[in-house]
Design a protein around this motif. Structure first.
Motif, PDB file in Angstrom:
ATOM      1  N   GLN A  41       4.253  -4.546  14.423  1.00  0.00           N
ATOM      2  CA  GLN A  41       5.535  -4.869  13.535  1.00  0.00           C
ATOM      3  C   GLN A  41       5.347  -6.550  13.014  1.00  0.00           C
ATOM      4  O   GLN A  41       5.335  -6.883  11.709  1.00  0.00           O
ATOM      5  N   ALA A  42       5.036  -7.174  14.227  1.00  0.00           N
ATOM      6  CA  ALA A  42       4.683  -8.622  14.203  1.00  0.00           C
ATOM      7  C   ALA A  42       3.503  -8.773  13.035  1.00  0.00           C
ATOM      8  O   ALA A  42       3.622  -9.750  12.348  1.00  0.00           O
ATOM      9  N   VAL A  43       2.304  -8.238  13.278  1.00  0.00           N
ATOM     10  CA  VAL A  43       1.398  -8.265  12.476  1.00  0.00           C
ATOM     11  C   VAL A  43       1.770  -8.050  11.025  1.00  0.00           C
ATOM     12  O   VAL A  43       1.100  -8.747  10.217  1.00  0.00           O
ATOM     13  N   SER A  44       2.249  -6.847  10.709  1.00  0.00           N
ATOM     14  CA  SER A  44       2.614  -6.741   9.447  1.00  0.00           C
ATOM     15  C   SER A  44       3.587  -7.691   8.858  1.00  0.00           C
ATOM     16  O   SER A  44       3.227  -7.920   7.666  1.00  0.00           O
ATOM     17  N   GLN A  45       4.418  -8.208   9.640  1.00  0.00           N
ATOM     18  CA  GLN A  45       5.182  -9.642   8.782  1.00  0.00           C
ATOM     19  C   GLN A  45       4.145 -10.677   8.444  1.00  0.00           C
ATOM     20  O   GLN A  45       4.477 -11.283   7.679  1.00  0.00           O
ATOM     21  N   ALA A  46       3.508 -11.001   9.500  1.00  0.00           N
ATOM     22  CA  ALA A  46       2.563 -12.058   9.392  1.00  0.00           C
ATOM     23  C   ALA A  46       1.625 -11.814   8.297  1.00  0.00           C
ATOM     24  O   ALA A  46       1.300 -12.650   7.532  1.00  0.00           O
ATOM     25  N   ALA A  47       1.010 -10.409   7.971  1.00  0.00           N
ATOM     26  CA  ALA A  47      -0.023 -10.230   6.905  1.00  0.00           C
ATOM     27  C   ALA A  47       0.741  -9.726   5.550  1.00  0.00           C
ATOM     28  O   ALA A  47       0.275  -9.244   4.676  1.00  0.00           O
ATOM     29  N   GLY A  48       2.005  -9.778   5.486  1.00  0.00           N
ATOM     30  CA  GLY A  48       2.758  -9.478   4.157  1.00  0.00           C
ATOM     31  C   GLY A  48       3.275  -8.109   3.908  1.00  0.00           C
ATOM     32  O   GLY A  48       3.058  -7.606   2.816  1.00  0.00           O
ATOM     33  N   GLY A  49       2.923  -7.373   5.104  1.00  0.00           N
ATOM     34  CA  GLY A  49       3.400  -5.868   5.072  1.00  0.00           C
ATOM     35  C   GLY A  49       2.276  -5.002   5.153  1.00  0.00           C
ATOM     36  O   GLY A  49       1.192  -5.054   4.221  1.00  0.00           O
ATOM     37  N   LEU A  50       2.068  -4.213   6.453  1.00  0.00           N
ATOM     38  CA  LEU A  50       0.847  -3.219   6.389  1.00  0.00           C
ATOM     39  C   LEU A  50       1.699  -1.863   6.745  1.00  0.00           C
ATOM     40  O   LEU A  50       2.827  -1.746   7.202  1.00  0.00           O
ATOM     41  N   GLU A 102      -7.452 -13.216   5.668  1.00  0.00           N
ATOM     42  CA  GLU A 102      -6.658 -14.328   5.257  1.00  0.00           C
ATOM     43  C   GLU A 102      -5.369 -14.811   6.196  1.00  0.00           C
ATOM     44  O   GLU A 102      -5.042 -15.844   6.556  1.00  0.00           O
ATOM     45  N   GLN A 103      -4.959 -13.689   6.791  1.00  0.00           N
ATOM     46  CA  GLN A 103      -3.571 -13.867   7.651  1.00  0.00           C
ATOM     47  C   GLN A 103      -4.047 -13.695   9.050  1.00  0.00           C
ATOM     48  O   GLN A 103      -3.067 -13.779   9.875  1.00  0.00           O
ATOM     49  N   TRP A 104      -5.334 -13.632   9.393  1.00  0.00           N
ATOM     50  CA  TRP A 104      -5.599 -13.330  10.954  1.00  0.00           C
ATOM     51  C   TRP A 104      -5.081 -14.570  11.924  1.00  0.00           C
ATOM     52  O   TRP A 104      -4.615 -13.976  13.089  1.00  0.00           O
ATOM     53  N   ALA A 155      -2.666 -16.115  11.721  1.00  0.00           N
ATOM     54  CA  ALA A 155      -0.846 -16.045  11.997  1.00  0.00           C
ATOM     55  C   ALA A 155      -0.748 -14.711  12.752  1.00  0.00           C
ATOM     56  O   ALA A 155       0.099 -14.640  13.687  1.00  0.00           O
ATOM     57  N   ALA A 156      -1.493 -13.577  12.262  1.00  0.00           N
ATOM     58  CA  ALA A 156      -1.137 -12.376  13.131  1.00  0.00           C
ATOM     59  C   ALA A 156      -1.765 -12.655  14.449  1.00  0.00           C
ATOM     60  O   ALA A 156      -0.899 -11.961  15.316  1.00  0.00           O
ATOM     61  N   GLN A 157      -2.869 -12.999  14.954  1.00  0.00           N
ATOM     62  CA  GLN A 157      -3.168 -13.294  16.241  1.00  0.00           C
ATOM     63  C   GLN A 157      -2.237 -14.026  16.908  1.00  0.00           C
ATOM     64  O   GLN A 157      -1.864 -14.012  18.189  1.00  0.00           O
ATOM     65  N   GLU A 158      -1.833 -15.215  16.503  1.00  0.00           N
ATOM     66  CA  GLU A 158      -0.574 -15.922  17.251  1.00  0.00           C
ATOM     67  C   GLU A 158       0.514 -15.293  17.414  1.00  0.00           C
ATOM     68  O   GLU A 158       1.053 -15.185  18.709  1.00  0.00           O
ATOM     69  N   ALA A 159       0.957 -14.470  16.512  1.00  0.00           N
ATOM     70  CA  ALA A 159       2.234 -13.432  16.658  1.00  0.00           C
ATOM     71  C   ALA A 159       1.985 -12.519  17.727  1.00  0.00           C
ATOM     72  O   ALA A 159       2.705 -12.311  18.659  1.00  0.00           O
ATOM     73  N   ALA A 160       0.639 -11.606  17.679  1.00  0.00           N
ATOM     74  CA  ALA A 160       0.440 -10.871  18.830  1.00  0.00           C
ATOM     75  C   ALA A 160       0.258 -11.420  20.061  1.00  0.00           C
ATOM     76  O   ALA A 160       0.765 -10.940  21.153  1.00  0.00           O
ATOM     77  N   GLN A 161      -0.126 -12.669  20.196  1.00  0.00           N
ATOM     78  CA  GLN A 161      -0.451 -13.474  21.401  1.00  0.00           C
ATOM     79  C   GLN A 161       0.923 -13.945  21.899  1.00  0.00           C
ATOM     80  O   GLN A 161       0.932 -13.769  23.104  1.00  0.00           O
ATOM     81  N   ARG A 162       1.811 -14.234  21.336  1.00  0.00           N
ATOM     82  CA  ARG A 162       3.159 -14.647  21.838  1.00  0.00           C
ATOM     83  C   ARG A 162       3.870 -13.386  22.321  1.00  0.00           C
ATOM     84  O   ARG A 162       4.383 -13.510  23.407  1.00  0.00           O
ATOM     85  N   LEU A 163       3.701 -12.180  21.726  1.00  0.00           N
ATOM     86  CA  LEU A 163       4.469 -10.868  22.225  1.00  0.00           C
ATOM     87  C   LEU A 163       3.761 -10.540  23.439  1.00  0.00           C
ATOM     88  O   LEU A 163       4.535 -10.081  24.331  1.00  0.00           O
TER      89      LEU A 163
END
Length: 141
Positions: free
Chosen positions: A32-41, A79-81, A83-91
């Motif tokens: 869910q966090a990666v989807s938000q960071a990447a503009g929806g997946l 392009e969103q990697w 932000a996605a990695q940061e969100a995933a790492q935090r969780l």
């Protein structure tokens, strides 16, 4: 570590069912966090949950590692990697998965693994698609 020490380590851990539920919950939150960071997946479940026996020092102790089913999104997020990695790492860190292992870090291919002290892990990667997968460490039933 002898067999009695190994059994004591396993008995101090949550059950296999509890550990599996925790990894599934983390996998879903990361997706869910990666989807938000990447503009929806759009995530699709891929594969079945499976399990395997544990190696030393836990072999022969009725302990298993559970591999939770993967979640796959049909596009890459290069392009969103960051932000996605940061969100995933935090969780992952909030869930106790504090060791970060960068397995691949190229402009068109990324994979990172977050590992907990008991050997559970969560993988996040993107190349042509994006994938979230994980496994428990060794746990007793």
């Amino acid at each position: 570590m002898n067999a009695d020490e190994a059994r004591s380590v396993l008995q101090a851990r949550p059950s296999s069912a509890e550990a599996t539920a925790s990894v599934v919950s983390l996998r879903d939150a990361v997706a869910q966090a990666v989807s938000q960071a990447a503009g929806g997946l759009e995530w699709q479940p891929v594969g079945e949950q499976s399990s395997a026996g544990c190696g030393a020092p836990f072999s022969g102790l009725d302990a298993t590692t559970v591999f939770v089913g993967d979640l796959l999104a049909p596009r890459a997020i290069h392009e969103q990697w960051a932000a996605a990695q940061e969100a995933a790492q935090r969780l992952a860190a909030d869930a106790g998965f504090t060791e970060v292992v960068v397995k691949v870090d190229r402009p068109d291919n990324h994979q990172v693994r977050f590992v907990s002290p008991d050997g559970a892990y969560l993988d996040l990667g993107t190349k042509v698609t994006t994938l979230v997968s994980g496994a428990t460490g060794c746990h007793l039933p």
